[in-house]
Write an enzyme that holds these catalytic residues in place. Structure first.
Site, PDB file in Angstrom:
ATOM      1  N   ARG A 183       0.845  -1.192   0.000  1.00 19.16           N
ATOM      2  CA  ARG A 183       0.000   0.000   0.000  1.00 19.16           C
ATOM      3  C   ARG A 183       0.889   1.254   0.000  1.00 19.16           C
ATOM      4  O   ARG A 183       1.933   1.277   0.632  1.00 19.16           O
ATOM      5  CB  ARG A 183      -0.844  -0.044   1.280  1.00 19.16           C
ATOM      6  N   THR A 201      -9.689   0.389  -9.739  1.00 24.99           N
ATOM      7  CA  THR A 201      -8.713  -0.456  -9.066  1.00 24.99           C
ATOM      8  C   THR A 201      -8.737  -1.690  -9.923  1.00 24.99           C
ATOM      9  O   THR A 201      -9.568  -1.793 -10.827  1.00 24.99           O
ATOM     10  CB  THR A 201      -9.205  -0.768  -7.634  1.00 24.99           C
ATOM     11  N   THR A 223      -4.143  -0.778  -7.060  1.00 22.87           N
ATOM     12  CA  THR A 223      -4.915   0.418  -7.375  1.00 22.87           C
ATOM     13  C   THR A 223      -4.061   1.664  -7.488  1.00 22.87           C
ATOM     14  O   THR A 223      -2.965   1.727  -6.919  1.00 22.87           O
ATOM     15  CB  THR A 223      -5.984   0.638  -6.275  1.00 22.87           C
ATOM     16  N   ASN A 253      -6.264   4.217  -7.111  1.00 23.76           N
ATOM     17  CA  ASN A 253      -7.488   4.768  -6.533  1.00 23.76           C
ATOM     18  C   ASN A 253      -8.500   5.148  -7.611  1.00 23.76           C
ATOM     19  O   ASN A 253      -9.262   4.317  -8.045  1.00 23.76           O
ATOM     20  CB  ASN A 253      -7.208   5.927  -5.582  1.00 23.76           C
ATOM     21  N   ASP A 269      -7.931   8.280   0.334  1.00 22.74           N
ATOM     22  CA  ASP A 269      -8.418   7.183   1.177  1.00 22.74           C
ATOM     23  C   ASP A 269      -8.197   7.461   2.665  1.00 22.74           C
ATOM     24  O   ASP A 269      -8.728   6.767   3.519  1.00 22.74           O
ATOM     25  CB  ASP A 269      -7.743   5.852   0.801  1.00 22.74           C
ATOM     26  N   SER A 284      -7.660   0.909   3.461  1.00 26.29           N
ATOM     27  CA  SER A 284      -8.141   0.426   2.167  1.00 26.29           C
ATOM     28  C   SER A 284      -9.339  -0.490   2.355  1.00 26.29           C
ATOM     29  O   SER A 284      -9.594  -0.991   3.450  1.00 26.29           O
ATOM     30  CB  SER A 284      -7.009  -0.347   1.483  1.00 26.29           C
ATOM     31  N   GLY A 318     -13.609  -1.498  -6.878  1.00 23.29           N
ATOM     32  CA  GLY A 318     -14.932  -0.946  -6.577  1.00 23.29           C
ATOM     33  C   GLY A 318     -14.986  -0.050  -5.351  1.00 23.29           C
ATOM     34  O   GLY A 318     -16.060   0.176  -4.808  1.00 23.29           O
TER      35      GLY A 318
HETATM   36  O1  DON Z   1      -7.918   1.022  -1.390  1.00 25.81           O
HETATM   37  C1  DON Z   1      -9.093   1.295  -1.576  1.00 25.81           C
HETATM   38  O2  DON Z   1      -9.998   0.877  -0.881  1.00 25.81           O
HETATM   39  C2  DON Z   1      -9.464   2.179  -2.738  1.00 25.81           C
HETATM   40  N1  DON Z   1      -8.379   3.045  -3.080  1.00 25.81           N
HETATM   41  C3  DON Z   1      -9.861   1.310  -3.871  1.00 25.81           C
HETATM   42  C4  DON Z   1     -10.262   2.110  -5.063  1.00 25.81           C
HETATM   43  C5  DON Z   1     -11.045   1.336  -6.020  1.00 25.81           C
HETATM   44  O3  DON Z   1     -11.374   0.201  -5.843  1.00 25.81           O
HETATM   45  C6  DON Z   1     -11.476   2.030  -7.194  1.00 25.81           C
HETATM   46  N2  DON Z   1     -11.993   1.081  -8.139  1.00 25.81           N
HETATM   47  N3  DON Z   1     -12.822   0.668  -8.674  1.00 25.81           N
END
Ligand code: DON
Length: 573
Positions: A113, A386, A404, A406, A428, A457, A478
């Site tokens: 991350r 992502t 991701t 993001n 985030d 996340s 998502g």
């Molecule tokens: O880490 C996370 O929870 C978010 N940055 C994920 C972003 C994401 O899934 C966008 N996609 N569809």
């Protein structure tokens, strides 16, 4: 035994042996064709399989697996390939989480991350009046955390790699250098993003061209190819130090960002303890903090366990009511308690303690809607990006990896001269308590910004075993809906006994405590909606929920599914 019978037997024996030898060995691996490839939504494989967001990335994985590479080798190659062919989420400028289960039965997780830069601080997105300015946490140079993907892949390689690393990254280099034909969806994405790419960049990136992009245009990324070659040559030092680091820091200076040379040098990926729990005899292996995904999934599955959900039936009002109420409670806990465990004390043991989790459902009355506190927030409509991929190899090694930057195309900033997009992961964090982020998620002190801290996340790469053997590899993008999508997919597979195809492609719903709404996809069953509305729930239609990549092992075969919601595609042998 007479001679004839003996002959028959030995021929049969010979045929079977030949079949076994041939059956365990792929034919001559076929190289990836970057200019001509189908999207394969659903297939069954005998030995090894990949499901990812892009056909070329899945093909790269298949190619590595056919050469005798393990699921982990293939994962590294697929991650780098996605960084080239799937710029809206694949990356070297972002981060992610990898869940690994080896053929020896060991589970591992790798946390790569992004981290807040050293000079980031708690109130960095507040204006002079103390209001959160989310345009800065979501777009442009200030939105980026220190990328983790290259360090993550190196950690994974050092631990599990069996093939030469140079060979694993080579397909990505070829795809960047010689180009590949883009899909119609990608062309649309790049066209949609053109204004932002122009606005947030000081040098014109390869993604911007005069005429609109069209289906089957060739995308060449020469700067990215050079960056990948530096990584091929020097490993993670080819990214976090030397020329690439210099280009990143220069980009930051040009655009008012704060990632420094020291931040890049200091970045380390980390092995974390996997979350492992039992669900009705299945062993679920998933990601722990700083992703909230695994903990929230464990809480939700523990909460539904006492109820006969398989008898309620798929998307019956009883099942939706139960699932929404557990989602509401688990997401409330997420908001209150979860953050980077290196910085905050998260009461993990308590959060997954059976007594505690069950007590959260003490106020649940079947077939009644309870209420979250009212706040003015909603899921922002913008497309989220992502990406997830799932891999199983011929020996039963499994990798589940979600990665991701993001938002779609991250911060929209492409590092000048280095050709890759930087993430906008800083969003985030909770910019200010009570102010929802891009996904409508709230946070408290536990997820406030601090130098070197990882933002919470929702990514939930997950592996399932049944009777000690590989059963499923699951994950999805998502944003805030990741956790509920993985949850629904697991319930679909484990309780409703669905095929992987249906588990992925049937319409999904989502509740995240705040706002107090059930989000549904457009094709959600209107009758189910009506029945659940009658219980007092408010529904809201939204864009697609997730793009789930599932591999399911049943009857000795791997059912591989790439979500119909995107260009997702499977490959294997
Ligand atoms: O880490 C996370 O929870 C978010 N940055 C994920 C972003 C994401 O899934 C966008 N996609 N569809």
């Amino acid at each position: 035994m007479n001679l004839q019978n003996h002959m028959k037997r030995s021929t049969l024996f010979f045929t079977i042996s030949l079949f076994l030898v041939w059956g365990c060995r792929p034919q001559q691996p076929v190289a990836v064709d970057a200019y001509n490839y189908p999207i394969v939504k659903h297939d069954t494989f005998q030995h090894a399989a990949v499901s990812s967001a892009h056909p070329l990335a899945s093909e790269v994985g298949r190619y590595i697996l056919e050469q005798g590479g393990t699921a982990m080798d293939a994962a590294i190659a697929v991650q780098y390939a996605l960084a080239v062919v799937y710029p809206n989420a694949g990356n070297i400028g972002g981060g992610g989480f990898m869940v690994v289960h080896t053929k020896e039965g060991q589970s591992y997780t790798i946390d790569f991350r992004e981290k807040a830069p050293g000079s980031a601080h708690r109130d960095m997105y507040l204006d002079s009046l103390g209001n959160a300015d989310l345009s800065k946490s979501q777009n442009g140079h200030l939105a980026s955390g220190v990328p983790g993907s290259v360090a993550g892949m190196e950690l994974a390689y050092n631990k599990f790699g069996t093939m030469d690393f140079k060979k694993l990254i080579q397909p990505a280099i070829d795809l960047a250098e010689k180009g590949f034909t883009i899909t119609e969806r990608e062309a649309k994405g790049l066209n949609r993003m053109k204004t932002d790419f122009v606005k947030y960049n000081t040098q014109t990136p390869a993604f911007v061209k005069e005429q609109p992009w069209q289906d089957k245009d060739t995308l060449i990324q020469s700067d990215l190819a050079e960056t990948l070659k530096r990584i091929q040559q020097h490993g993670s030092k080819g990214f976090y130090e030397g020329e690439t680091a210099r280009l990143i820091v220069e980009e930051m200076k040009r655009g008012g960002g704060i990632i420094s040379e020291q931040d890049l040098k200091d970045y380390v990926a980390q092995e974390r303890k996997p979350i492992v729990f039992d669900y009705k005899g299945y062993e679920i292996i998933t990601m722990g903090l700083p992703s909230s995904g695994g903990l929230v999934i464990q809480q939700m599955m523990e909460m539904i366990k006492p109820y006969p959900i398989e008898q309620y039936g798929f998307q019956s009002k009883e099942a939706i009511n139960l699932m929404v109420e557990v989602e509401r409670r688990a997401y409330a806990d997420r908001t209150e308690y979860m953050g980077d465990p290196d910085f905050v004390d998260v009461p993990v043991a308590k959060l997954v303690d059976t007594m505690y989790v069950r007590s959260r459902m003490a106020d649940f009355t079947p077939l009644q809607a309870s209420r979250s506190e009212h706040i003015k927030a909603g899921l922002v409509k913008e497309k989220e990006e992502t990406t997830h991929f799932s891999i199983i190899d011929k020996d039963g090694n499994m990798v589940s990896l979600t990665t991701t930057i993001n938002g779609a195309y991250g911060s929209r900033v492409v590092v000048g001269g280095a050709g890759f997009i930087l993430n906008n992961e800083m969003d985030d964090f909770s910019a200010k308590p009570g102010v929802p982020n891009k996904f409508g998620l709230l946070g408290t002190e536990a997820n406030s910004i601090a130098p070197g801290k990882r933002m919470l996340s929702a990514m939930s790469p997950t592996i399932v075993k049944k009777d000690g053997k590989p059963y499923a590899v699951v994950g999805t993008p998502g944003g805030s809906t990741i956790i509920t999508s993985v949850f629904q997919t697991l319930v679909n597979l484990l309780d409703f006994d669905m095929s992987a195809y249906d588990a992925v492609n049937k319409p999904k719903f989502h509740h995240q405590w705040m706002p107090d709404l059930i989000y549904i996809e457009k094709d959600f069953d209107p009758q189910a909606r009506k029945e659940v509305e009658a219980l007092g729930y408010v529904f809201k239609e939204r864009e697609n929920i997730g793009r789930t990549e599932v591999l399911l092992v049943r009857d000795g075969k791997i059912e591989a599914v790439g979500d119909n919601r995107g260009d997702d595609s499977v490959a294997g042998w």
